[in-house]
Design an enzyme around this catalytic site. Structure first.
Site, PDB file in Angstrom:
ATOM      1  N   ARG A 168     -13.624  27.313   7.887  1.00 56.36           N
ATOM      2  CA  ARG A 168     -13.646  25.932   8.250  1.00 56.36           C
ATOM      3  C   ARG A 168     -14.719  25.760   9.463  1.00 56.36           C
ATOM      4  NH1 ARG A 168      -8.029  26.619   7.138  1.00 56.36           N
ATOM      5  NH2 ARG A 168      -7.263  25.206   5.780  1.00 56.36           N
TER       6      ARG A 168
ATOM      7  N   GLU B  44       3.620 -35.676  -2.874  1.00 54.51           N
ATOM      8  CA  GLU B  44       3.644 -34.864  -4.495  1.00 54.51           C
ATOM      9  C   GLU B  44       5.314 -34.271  -4.312  1.00 54.51           C
ATOM     10  OE1 GLU B  44       0.634 -32.037  -4.383  1.00 54.51           O
ATOM     11  OE2 GLU B  44       0.633 -31.804  -6.498  1.00 54.51           O
TER      12      GLU B  44
ATOM     13  N   GLU C  73      -0.199   8.788   2.936  1.00 53.19           N
ATOM     14  CA  GLU C  73      -0.368   9.893   1.943  1.00 53.19           C
ATOM     15  C   GLU C  73       0.985  10.773   1.962  1.00 53.19           C
ATOM     16  OE1 GLU C  73      -3.980  11.523   2.891  1.00 53.19           O
ATOM     17  OE2 GLU C  73      -4.943  10.311   1.382  1.00 53.19           O
TER      18      GLU C  73
END
Lengths: 513, 99
Positions: free
Chosen positions: A449, A73, A316
């Site tokens: 918490r 090719e 983050e």
């Protein structure tokens, strides 16, 4: 033993040739069938040529095995130029007699008339000559679709390909023949080549999944020998080429250690039965602001205090934010980095596909050789991938971390403030060794918490839900919540002390009886 | 008339090779007269030459002179097609097929 499974026995059958392509050899249970021809099928853009070139380059670099590249090719000139981006200098390999092209690419402007009664004897002779000239052990035919369009008589081409693959086998050459596919999940190849060179088939896919491309490799069959089954993700990376991620193969060889390391919080260590296991992966799950980043900061700090190196992947927060937050809790990240005890890597989750992230992270781990790895957070990465891709990423990373005997701490964000589980959690909880839940608890009009060790593989752990607070020194874990239930489900309810005693007595009576 | 140089690539001494050579000799004698020069190259003996000329199929006939370069793949059994393919004016183009 009745069925000895030694190497001699295998040698009589089909042995394998290690290709040297990263990750592929474990999927092929050792590599490609040696001295055989394997069909490499894929749609356009599925990295067939890169894979094929890498097969030859790795042969020279790792085993000093020469290779012949038959191109139908692209011209040799184009291939030489295209592969430079991967750091493969084909021209110098040619000069060293380790690489030979057989140029069967169509020549534009050549005036050619094809009539009847011909074969591809000249091509076969050229390939044989090239193999003998450089003593090649590997060969590539890329890609045979082009020769079908050059010679209209498909029956002739098929017969000739069969002859070529027979000739290669006779010369004990391990070969790859690449061929086009039209659909990702359809016929093995265009022109039905597989019927002629069908002993072994590998399929490369490049599937569009939820707006992102995902590359996978599947060994469809290796006749007479074994291989891993299913699709394995891979990526094409500058200067490396194809990198396959062999998920199942990686999981097999994990050892497990009895050595404990500190989490950076003595109370939490106690709750876990003496600390985290060294080659384990711990998942910290909680809503935003519950203290996940603090927990990873403490984990890194504790490592530095005992001269252990940590690698922190942050998806983050920016570097500056992380350093500032750590400073607020009395941990100096900059100093740790200067001492070589820490490396902070910040990346946008969207900056790359998940496979690329995984490969990059693995490279970073290999390079820095940390004792501890932190990923904050997995949930951020989940956003950029399909569920399946994410699961593969998690398995790929956690098994790699464990294999390296590194302690891993990963965080996941729950979507609701009170209780609940995240999707991340649901998909990775079975993979991680330990799970720590951080939860908000609403009590008498106040947010407090709570922390619990939900799972600790291979060890006793405290089952209490403990209250904790955060101040400038970090996390302080206090006593268990009393007279309250339903914290984990997100519906805390006060239980009167009488009720508590009554339930305890109830169970005591039952165990007594 | 111009000199005509033709090169025929074959792969080994097979019946197909012999057929192609015979067909070519017949065409030359019948259509082009004494000006025709034929070279036969066996790719099994000269793979380097086949590589240089980028020969894939055998038999392949290349017209080297006069220009332009032309290639015909096949055993040259259809004289008409061969003549058209070689683009050589012969004067008498109403000959019967070689078969």
């Amino acid at each position: 033993m009745l069925f000895p499974k030694d190497k001699d026995q295998e040698g009589k059958g089909i042995s394998k040739l290690a290709t040297g392509i990263s990750g592929f050899d474990s999927i092929g249970n050792g590599g490609l069938p040696k001295g055989r021809t394997t069909l490499l099928a894929g749609t356009s853009g599925s990295a067939k040529t890169v894979f094929a070139c890498q097969f030859l380059v790795a042969g020279v670099e790792n085993n000093d095995e020469a290779g012949v590249f038959v191109t139908f090719e692209e011209s040799p000139k184009e291939i030489r130029r295209n592969m430079l981006g991967f750091g493969w200098d084909i021209e110098s390999l040619e000069a060293r007699g380790k690489w030979a092209f057989v140029d069967a690419s169509p020549e534009p402007g050549m005036d050619m008339m094809i009539t009847e009664n011909y074969d591809l004897g000249a091509l076969t002779a050229r390939i044989e000559h090239a193999v003998q000239k450089i003593g090649a052990k590997r060969a590539v035919l890329d890609s045979v679709g082009a020769i079908f369009s050059q010679f209209m008589d498909a029956a002739v081409v098929r017969r000739e390909l069969f002859r070529i693959s027979y000739a290669l086998k006779h010369m004990k050459v391990t070969a790859l023949i690449t061929t086009e596919r039209i659909e990702e999940y359809g016929d093995i190849s265009r022109f039905g080549v597989e019927e002629f060179v069908s002993d072994n088939v590998i399929i490369l896919r490049n599937v569009l999944e939820e707006e992102s491309r995902r590359r996978t490799l599947e060994v469809l069959k290796f006749r007479g020998t074994t291989h891993q089954k299913g699709e394995f993700p891979f990526s094409v990376i500058p200067r490396q080429g194809v990198v396959v991620i062999p998920l199942s193969a990686m999981e097999l060889k994990q050892s497990s250690s009895e050595i404990r390391v500190t989490s950076g919080n003595s109370t939490l260590d106690e709750m876990c039965g003496g600390g985290f296991f060294r080659d384990s992966v711990i998942l910290v799950s909680g809503a935003t602001g519950t203290g996940k980043t603090l927990m990873s900061t403490q984990f890194v700090g504790a490592g530095a205090a005992s001269a252990e190196r940590s690698l922190l992947f942050a998806f983050e927060e920016s570097r500056e934010q992380l350093i500032r937050n750590a400073k607020a809790w009395g941990r100096n990240f900059e100093e740790m980095e200067q001492q070589g005890l820490l490396k902070v890597v910040c990346e946008y989750p969207e900056a790359a596909g998940l496979e690329d992230h995984l490969i990059k992270m693995r490279d970073q781990i290999e390079e820095f050789e940390p004792d501890r790895v932190v990923v904050d957070s997995f949930s951020a990465l989940e956003r950029v991938s399909s569920l399946k891709g994410f699961r593969e990423f998690v398995i790929g990373l956690t098994s790699f971390i464990k294999h390296k005997e590194i302690t891993g701490l990963v965080t996941a964000t729950t979507s609701s403030l009170l209780g609940g589980t995240s999707i991340t959690e649901a998909h990775i909880s079975t993979i991680t060794d330990s799970i720590i839940l951080l939860r908000y608890v609403e009590m008498l009009g106040e947010m407090r918490r709570g922390l619990t060790v939900l799972k600790m593989r291979g060890s006793m752990h405290t089952k209490d839900i403990r209250e904790f607070s955060i101040d400038k020194d970090g996390m302080h874990i206090r006593l268990p919540f009393r007279n309250i239930s339903g914290i984990l489900s997100g519906n805390p309810m006060r239980v009167s002390p009488d009720e508590n005693d009554r339930i305890e007595k109830l169970f005591q009576r039952e165990t007594d009886a | 008339m111009n000199n005509i140089t033709l090169r025929l690539y074959i792969a080994g001494e097979t019946s197909r090779s012999r057929q192609a050579i015979a067909n070519l000799q017949h065409i030359c004698e019948a259509e082009m007269g004494a000006d025709c020069k034929i070279e036969v190259v066996d790719v099994l003996d000269n793979p380097e030459l086949a590589e240089k000329e980028k020969i894939l199929a055998t038999p392949t006939l290349i017209k080297i002179l006069p220009p332009p370069l032309r290639r015909i793949i096949g055993d040259l059994s259809q004289t008409e097609k061969v003549l058209v393919g070689l683009d050589i004016s012969t004067g008498n183009s109403t000959n019967s097929e070689a078969e």
